[in-house]
Design a protein around this motif. Structure first.
Motif, PDB file in Angstrom:
ATOM      1  N   TYR A   1      62.197 -18.538  41.563  1.00 46.40           N
ATOM      2  CA  TYR A   1      62.919 -18.459  41.896  1.00 46.40           C
ATOM      3  C   TYR A   1      64.041 -17.629  40.785  1.00 46.40           C
ATOM      4  O   TYR A   1      64.667 -18.888  40.607  1.00 46.40           O
ATOM      5  CB  TYR A   1      63.596 -20.095  42.556  1.00 46.40           C
ATOM      6  CG  TYR A   1      62.398 -20.531  43.065  1.00 46.40           C
ATOM      7  CD1 TYR A   1      62.579 -20.172  44.722  1.00 46.40           C
ATOM      8  CD2 TYR A   1      61.831 -21.503  42.559  1.00 46.40           C
ATOM      9  CE1 TYR A   1      61.605 -21.251  45.399  1.00 46.40           C
ATOM     10  CE2 TYR A   1      60.738 -22.198  43.472  1.00 46.40           C
ATOM     11  CZ  TYR A   1      60.466 -21.426  45.174  1.00 46.40           C
ATOM     12  OH  TYR A   1      59.152 -21.985  46.041  1.00 46.40           O
ATOM     13  N   TRP A   2      65.012 -16.418  41.473  1.00 44.62           N
ATOM     14  CA  TRP A   2      65.815 -16.075  40.451  1.00 44.62           C
ATOM     15  C   TRP A   2      66.892 -16.750  40.353  1.00 44.62           C
ATOM     16  O   TRP A   2      67.205 -16.866  41.917  1.00 44.62           O
ATOM     17  CB  TRP A   2      66.033 -14.794  40.147  1.00 44.62           C
ATOM     18  CG  TRP A   2      63.885 -14.096  39.875  1.00 44.62           C
ATOM     19  CD1 TRP A   2      62.941 -13.916  40.566  1.00 44.62           C
ATOM     20  CD2 TRP A   2      64.031 -13.854  38.422  1.00 44.62           C
ATOM     21  NE1 TRP A   2      61.870 -13.605  39.417  1.00 44.62           N
ATOM     22  CE2 TRP A   2      62.668 -13.518  38.326  1.00 44.62           C
ATOM     23  CE3 TRP A   2      64.952 -13.440  36.963  1.00 44.62           C
ATOM     24  CZ2 TRP A   2      62.420 -12.939  37.415  1.00 44.62           C
ATOM     25  CZ3 TRP A   2      64.349 -13.065  36.072  1.00 44.62           C
ATOM     26  CH2 TRP A   2      63.097 -13.129  36.055  1.00 44.62           C
ATOM     27  N   GLU A   3      67.607 -16.956  39.732  1.00 47.47           N
ATOM     28  CA  GLU A   3      69.099 -17.330  40.144  1.00 47.47           C
ATOM     29  C   GLU A   3      70.384 -16.894  38.682  1.00 47.47           C
ATOM     30  O   GLU A   3      69.497 -17.005  37.752  1.00 47.47           O
ATOM     31  CB  GLU A   3      69.677 -19.122  40.391  1.00 47.47           C
ATOM     32  CG  GLU A   3      68.447 -19.597  39.233  1.00 47.47           C
ATOM     33  CD  GLU A   3      68.095 -20.726  39.691  1.00 47.47           C
ATOM     34  OE1 GLU A   3      68.696 -21.096  40.571  1.00 47.47           O
ATOM     35  OE2 GLU A   3      67.361 -21.342  38.982  1.00 47.47           O
ATOM     36  N   PRO A   4      71.545 -16.803  38.698  1.00 51.38           N
ATOM     37  CA  PRO A   4      71.947 -16.329  37.163  1.00 51.38           C
ATOM     38  C   PRO A   4      72.053 -17.695  36.448  1.00 51.38           C
ATOM     39  O   PRO A   4      71.905 -18.919  36.958  1.00 51.38           O
ATOM     40  CB  PRO A   4      73.774 -16.414  38.032  1.00 51.38           C
ATOM     41  CG  PRO A   4      73.056 -15.944  39.495  1.00 51.38           C
ATOM     42  CD  PRO A   4      72.290 -17.827  40.285  1.00 51.38           C
ATOM     43  N   VAL A   5      71.338 -17.367  35.504  1.00 54.67           N
ATOM     44  CA  VAL A   5      71.351 -18.179  34.081  1.00 54.67           C
ATOM     45  C   VAL A   5      72.426 -17.951  32.740  1.00 54.67           C
ATOM     46  O   VAL A   5      72.544 -16.882  32.648  1.00 54.67           O
ATOM     47  CB  VAL A   5      70.128 -18.510  34.625  1.00 54.67           C
ATOM     48  CG1 VAL A   5      69.804 -18.964  33.071  1.00 54.67           C
ATOM     49  CG2 VAL A   5      68.796 -19.394  35.593  1.00 54.67           C
ATOM     50  N   ASP A   6      72.569 -19.153  32.551  1.00 54.85           N
ATOM     51  CA  ASP A   6      73.399 -19.093  31.243  1.00 54.85           C
ATOM     52  C   ASP A   6      72.627 -19.325  30.675  1.00 54.85           C
ATOM     53  O   ASP A   6      71.711 -20.654  30.380  1.00 54.85           O
ATOM     54  CB  ASP A   6      74.680 -19.652  30.418  1.00 54.85           C
ATOM     55  CG  ASP A   6      75.574 -19.620  29.979  1.00 54.85           C
ATOM     56  OD1 ASP A   6      74.525 -18.501  28.433  1.00 54.85           O
ATOM     57  OD2 ASP A   6      76.389 -20.025  29.234  1.00 54.85           O
ATOM     58  N   PHE A   7      71.562 -18.617  29.804  1.00 57.94           N
ATOM     59  CA  PHE A   7      70.227 -19.045  28.770  1.00 57.94           C
ATOM     60  C   PHE A   7      70.802 -19.666  27.586  1.00 57.94           C
ATOM     61  O   PHE A   7      70.531 -20.968  27.039  1.00 57.94           O
ATOM     62  CB  PHE A   7      69.743 -17.505  27.868  1.00 57.94           C
ATOM     63  CG  PHE A   7      68.937 -16.808  29.040  1.00 57.94           C
ATOM     64  CD1 PHE A   7      67.626 -16.836  29.090  1.00 57.94           C
ATOM     65  CD2 PHE A   7      69.608 -15.972  29.812  1.00 57.94           C
ATOM     66  CE1 PHE A   7      66.764 -16.859  30.411  1.00 57.94           C
ATOM     67  CE2 PHE A   7      69.043 -14.813  30.538  1.00 57.94           C
ATOM     68  CZ  PHE A   7      67.195 -14.734  30.773  1.00 57.94           C
ATOM     69  N   ALA A   8      72.678 -19.843  27.003  1.00 54.20           N
ATOM     70  CA  ALA A   8      72.955 -20.663  26.017  1.00 54.20           C
ATOM     71  C   ALA A   8      72.913 -22.133  26.585  1.00 54.20           C
ATOM     72  O   ALA A   8      72.497 -23.346  26.111  1.00 54.20           O
ATOM     73  CB  ALA A   8      73.990 -19.937  25.367  1.00 54.20           C
TER      74      ALA A   8
ATOM     75  N   SER B   1      70.192 -13.557  34.548  1.00 49.92           N
ATOM     76  CA  SER B   1      69.078 -14.303  35.196  1.00 49.92           C
ATOM     77  C   SER B   1      68.106 -14.985  35.184  1.00 49.92           C
ATOM     78  O   SER B   1      67.779 -14.000  34.037  1.00 49.92           O
ATOM     79  CB  SER B   1      69.184 -13.473  36.886  1.00 49.92           C
ATOM     80  OG  SER B   1      69.227 -12.424  36.482  1.00 49.92           O
ATOM     81  N   SER B   2      67.387 -15.709  35.386  1.00 51.80           N
ATOM     82  CA  SER B   2      65.955 -15.881  35.644  1.00 51.80           C
ATOM     83  C   SER B   2      66.105 -17.565  36.199  1.00 51.80           C
ATOM     84  O   SER B   2      66.839 -16.934  37.440  1.00 51.80           O
ATOM     85  CB  SER B   2      66.066 -16.663  33.956  1.00 51.80           C
ATOM     86  OG  SER B   2      64.738 -17.151  33.648  1.00 51.80           O
ATOM     87  N   ASP B   3      64.837 -17.594  36.406  1.00 52.69           N
ATOM     88  CA  ASP B   3      63.979 -18.982  36.946  1.00 52.69           C
ATOM     89  C   ASP B   3      64.699 -20.349  36.005  1.00 52.69           C
ATOM     90  O   ASP B   3      64.453 -20.629  34.897  1.00 52.69           O
ATOM     91  CB  ASP B   3      63.231 -19.375  36.835  1.00 52.69           C
ATOM     92  CG  ASP B   3      62.106 -20.323  38.441  1.00 52.69           C
ATOM     93  OD1 ASP B   3      62.608 -20.995  37.672  1.00 52.69           O
ATOM     94  OD2 ASP B   3      61.759 -20.099  39.120  1.00 52.69           O
ATOM     95  N   ARG B   4      65.544 -20.856  36.541  1.00 49.07           N
ATOM     96  CA  ARG B   4      66.902 -22.214  35.820  1.00 49.07           C
ATOM     97  C   ARG B   4      65.369 -22.841  35.387  1.00 49.07           C
ATOM     98  O   ARG B   4      65.120 -23.287  33.953  1.00 49.07           O
ATOM     99  CB  ARG B   4      67.643 -23.011  36.327  1.00 49.07           C
ATOM    100  CG  ARG B   4      67.965 -23.559  35.789  1.00 49.07           C
ATOM    101  CD  ARG B   4      69.272 -24.467  36.161  1.00 49.07           C
ATOM    102  NE  ARG B   4      69.609 -25.798  34.895  1.00 49.07           N
ATOM    103  CZ  ARG B   4      70.845 -25.010  34.336  1.00 49.07           C
ATOM    104  NH1 ARG B   4      71.297 -23.934  34.300  1.00 49.07           N
ATOM    105  NH2 ARG B   4      71.212 -26.745  33.987  1.00 49.07           N
ATOM    106  N   MET B   5      64.517 -23.792  35.965  1.00 52.68           N
ATOM    107  CA  MET B   5      63.672 -24.912  35.761  1.00 52.68           C
ATOM    108  C   MET B   5      62.641 -24.773  35.185  1.00 52.68           C
ATOM    109  O   MET B   5      62.252 -24.773  33.913  1.00 52.68           O
ATOM    110  CB  MET B   5      63.049 -25.473  37.579  1.00 52.68           C
ATOM    111  CG  MET B   5      62.636 -26.865  37.446  1.00 52.68           C
ATOM    112  SD  MET B   5      61.730 -26.720  38.644  1.00 52.68           S
ATOM    113  CE  MET B   5      59.969 -26.187  38.392  1.00 52.68           C
ATOM    114  N   ARG B   6      61.578 -23.064  35.478  1.00 51.76           N
ATOM    115  CA  ARG B   6      60.930 -22.806  34.985  1.00 51.76           C
ATOM    116  C   ARG B   6      60.984 -22.245  32.850  1.00 51.76           C
ATOM    117  O   ARG B   6      60.901 -22.359  31.875  1.00 51.76           O
ATOM    118  CB  ARG B   6      59.859 -21.429  34.990  1.00 51.76           C
ATOM    119  CG  ARG B   6      59.779 -21.355  36.661  1.00 51.76           C
ATOM    120  CD  ARG B   6      58.533 -23.035  36.681  1.00 51.76           C
ATOM    121  NE  ARG B   6      57.518 -22.602  37.360  1.00 51.76           N
ATOM    122  CZ  ARG B   6      57.091 -23.047  37.551  1.00 51.76           C
ATOM    123  NH1 ARG B   6      56.255 -24.565  37.318  1.00 51.76           N
ATOM    124  NH2 ARG B   6      56.134 -23.985  38.849  1.00 51.76           N
TER     125      ARG B   6
END
Ligand code: ADP
Length: 680
Positions: free
Chosen positions: A528-535, A567-572
């Motif tokens: 599930y792709w979504e905007p993510v702050d990797f940090a 952006s990424s799958d936050r949970m993953r």
């Protein structure tokens, strides 16, 4: 010409011998008797070259005067012996015919005083043989060359036998003087017409001062260098002469001199022509021989090639014969057996094949195969049969099912026209059987895996189902305990609730992993792709696990930029960080752990570094697979699924996961992820 000279002089010698005999026979020959004798010889006519014929008497010094007296008394009043010098012995011409003025003057002359005459006289004296003198100048008229011939006369009737006897008993010499010119002109009266010049030299060599006679008259023009010259020796009365014959100008003229070069040239041309003919014949022969040799070579080469081709054919036939395949060749539209190899013959057993059409020879052959052979012939294209089952009926009645791959290949004659069909068949019964067995196994295997995955999926769902109410119950229990914080029950319950939560979390994680694995293997894991702050994600997970790290006595350092939006799958993403960090705490307990995040425009790099037990190089690939572990279950709990799931998620997100480690030196896991979702 030489023979004539020889013959003539021989006659003169005989004549002198005769005269000598006359002196020997007669006690004393008078002048008158000698004159008569010589007159009878008719020398003047017989031999015009003879200037005179005379007798020279040997006179001891003691008898010199007596002899002079006697000759003077006999009709020569002026007779005296000359030259006059006193000597032991004198020789004096006492008779000389014909009695001409010059000859008369010579009476009394001692020829022994002159060296040339003396040499011949001594030679005659001691040998007893006629001796010819060397060249003399006879002083009658212009320089007249001449010579003398002496025959010795000894005392007594018998001829002396030894040299000493001859020396002692010499009486005197009969001699004749010759004028060379007259002599030779007498011998060759027509010399000028002979066209050959003769020169006679006294001695063995042609020395000009020794010239006795030259047939060419002085006024006659003579060739400077005569074309032909021949020198012959002649010995006359112990004296060598050289006869030189040369071609005269006149003779040379008769040689058609102007034609000589022409004739020579013609001769040369003729020779060249002959040479050319001979050569052409020779070369024709050589060519013939060469072409014969060439032909033989060709023949040999052809035979060689033929033998080679034959050998190749035999070899090919052998190959066909021994090939581990069925091979046969059918000829013509009727498909008549032309060749069958051993394998095929063996299979066909006793059946008569060669020379028979296939339908007649093998009436029970599958119509499909006959149709393919036919088709190959007609369509002129190879026909392929794959894994064709051909039952083989043996004479014993036993039928065997065998599988073949084969090709029906149209055969073309040298003109390119199809004139038959070849069949190559390879038995694949075993391969097909083996493959079928393998296929059965792989089904079976697939089914087993599927059953397991299904079980996993069902089991994890079923296991997960009671977890949620259980977790709710624990929460309720905790809340109630919190409501009465001072009751002794609450104090007891709180600790148990906390332990129960931990176990529940662990169980939940395990079940979560199992669920993920079954999702992955059934292809049902979704992103599930979504905007993510990797940090932020990294910071949060690290913070959550901080207490666990502290409990394991590992100092956790987190180096993360302020914010790395993407952006990424936050949970993953959380799952990735959590898995790596959990492992670091588990396998690096008691040692510091570093978590770092670096960001570039397109990618982010996460490293989780511990200083724990590390991983041996040979295990580093394996640990990313399902249920693979590099430690024993006794020391470290776990299913060996965490890295498998992590790798699968990372790859699904379009990133990579790798490890750098040495045994006992800690491990550093690096995750690279795209910052934004790339085009699917
Ligand atoms: P589990 O940890 O449940 O065994 P994982 O898939 O997470 O399963 O890990 C697989 C194996 O990789 C582990 O069993 C361990 O041998 C090795 N491993 C993973 N992380 C580390 C680490 N940080 N240090 C040393 N070994 C590790």
């Amino acid at each position: 010409m030489r023979d004539r000279i020889h013959g003539h002089l021989d006659a003169d010698i005989t004549l002198l011998r005769g005269a000598a005999g006359f002196f020997t026979a007669s006690e004393l020959v008078t002048a008158e008797e000698f004159r008569l004798y010589v007159e009878r010889l008719d020398l003047e006519r017989y031999d015009p070259g003879v200037q005179g014929l005379g007798f020279s008497q040997r006179i001891p010094a003691s008898q010199k005067e007596a002899w002079s007296e006697r000759i003077r008394a006999n009709g020569v009043p002026s007779f005296r012996i000359w030259p006059e010098e006193p000597r032991e012995e004198y020789h004096a011409i006492i008779y000389l015919q014909p009695q001409d003025a010059r000859n008369r003057e010579l009476l009394g002359y001692d020829m022994f005083t002159e060296p040339i005459r003396r040499e011949a006289m001594e030679r005659a004296w001691l040998s007893g043989e006629p001796s010819l003198s060397g060249k003399l100048g006879l002083h009658d008229g212009p320089a007249q060359a001449g010579f003398l011939l002496y025959v010795p006369v000894y005392q007594g009737s018998a001829l002396p036998l030894t040299e000493a006897e001859r020396r002692q008993r010499l009486e005197g010499f009969v001699y004749s003087a010759f004028r060379a010119r007259e002599l030779f002109e007498g011998i060759f009266p027509h010399a000028s017409q002979l066209q050959v010049s003769l020169r006679v030299y006294d001695g063995m060599e042609a020395r000009p001062e020794q010239l006795l006679y030259d047939s060419a008259s002085p006024e006659e023009e003579r060739p400077q260098a005569p074309r032909f010259t021949s020198t012959l020796p002649l010995e006359v009365a112990e004296r060598p002469w050289a006869l030189v014959f040369t071609s005269s100008r006149a003779f040379e003229r008769t040689l058609l001199t102007p034609w000589v070069p022409v004739i020579g040239m013609m001769g040369l041309l003729l020779s060249l022509l002959m040479f050319a003919i001979a050569r052409s014949q020779l070369s024709a022969r050589q060519r013939a021989e060469a072409s014969e040799a060439e032909r033989a070579r060709f023949l040999a080469r052809e035979q060689e090639a033929h033998a080679e081709a034959e050998a190749q054919r035999t070899y090919l036939r052998e190959l066909f014969m021994q090939a581990p395949a069925l091979i046969f060749i059918l000829r013509g539209r009727q498909l008549v057996f032309e060749f069958t190899n051993s394998a095929f013959q063996e299979l066909m057993g006793h059946r008569e094949l060669l020379g028979r059409p296939i339908l007649e020879a093998l009436p029970d052959l599958s119509p499909d195969i006959v149709a393919m052979l036919d088709s190959a012939f007609v369509s002129e294209r190879p026909q392929f049969g794959r894994e064709v089952l051909i039952p083989i009926a043996y004479a014993t009645g036993h039928v065997e099912e065998r599988v073949w791959n084969f090709v029906c290949q149209p055969r073309r004659n040298p003109e390119g026209k199809v004139d038959g069909v070849m069949l190559f068949a390879f038995e694949v019964t075993e391969q097909v059987r083996a493959r079928q067995e393998a296929e059965v196994l792989a089904q079976e295997l697939r089914q087993a895996v599927q059953a397991r995955d299904e079980f996993l999926s069902v089991a994890s769902h079923e296991l997960k189902t009671p977890l949620t109410p259980l977790s709710l119950k624990l929460q309720t229990l905790a809340r109630e305990a919190a409501a009465q914080p001072d009751s002794p029950f609450a104090l007891k319950v709180r600790a148990h609730v906390e332990a129960g939560r931990k176990q529940l979390k662990r169980l939940s994680d395990l079940i979560g992993d199992l669920l993920d694995v079954s999702r992955i293997s059934s292809g049902q894991m979704k992103l599930y792709w979504e905007p993510v702050d990797f940090a932020a994600v990294v910071r949060e997970v690290a913070a959550r696990l901080e207490p666990e790290a502290a409990k394991a006595q590992s100092l956790l350092t987190v180096e993360v930029p302020e914010a790395v939006p993407g952006s990424s799958d936050r949970m993953r993403l959380e799952q990735i960080v959590e898995n790596l960090l959990t492992n670091a705490i588990k396998y690096g307990a008691g040692k510091p752990i570093q978590v770092r995040l670096e960001a570039r425009s397109e990618r982010v790099t996460l490293t989780v570094k511990d200083q724990g037990i590390g991983i041996a190089p040979e295990d580093q690939a394996r640990i990313f697979e399902r249920f693979e572990r590099a430690v024993s279950g006794r020391n470290y709990g776990g299913l060996g699924l965490g890295l498998y799931i992590t790798r699968t998620i990372v790859e699904a997100l379009g990133g990579t996961l790798r490890v750098q480690s040495q045994l006992d030196q800690g491990a550093c896991f690096t995750v690279e992820l795209p910052r934004e979702r790339s085009a699917p």
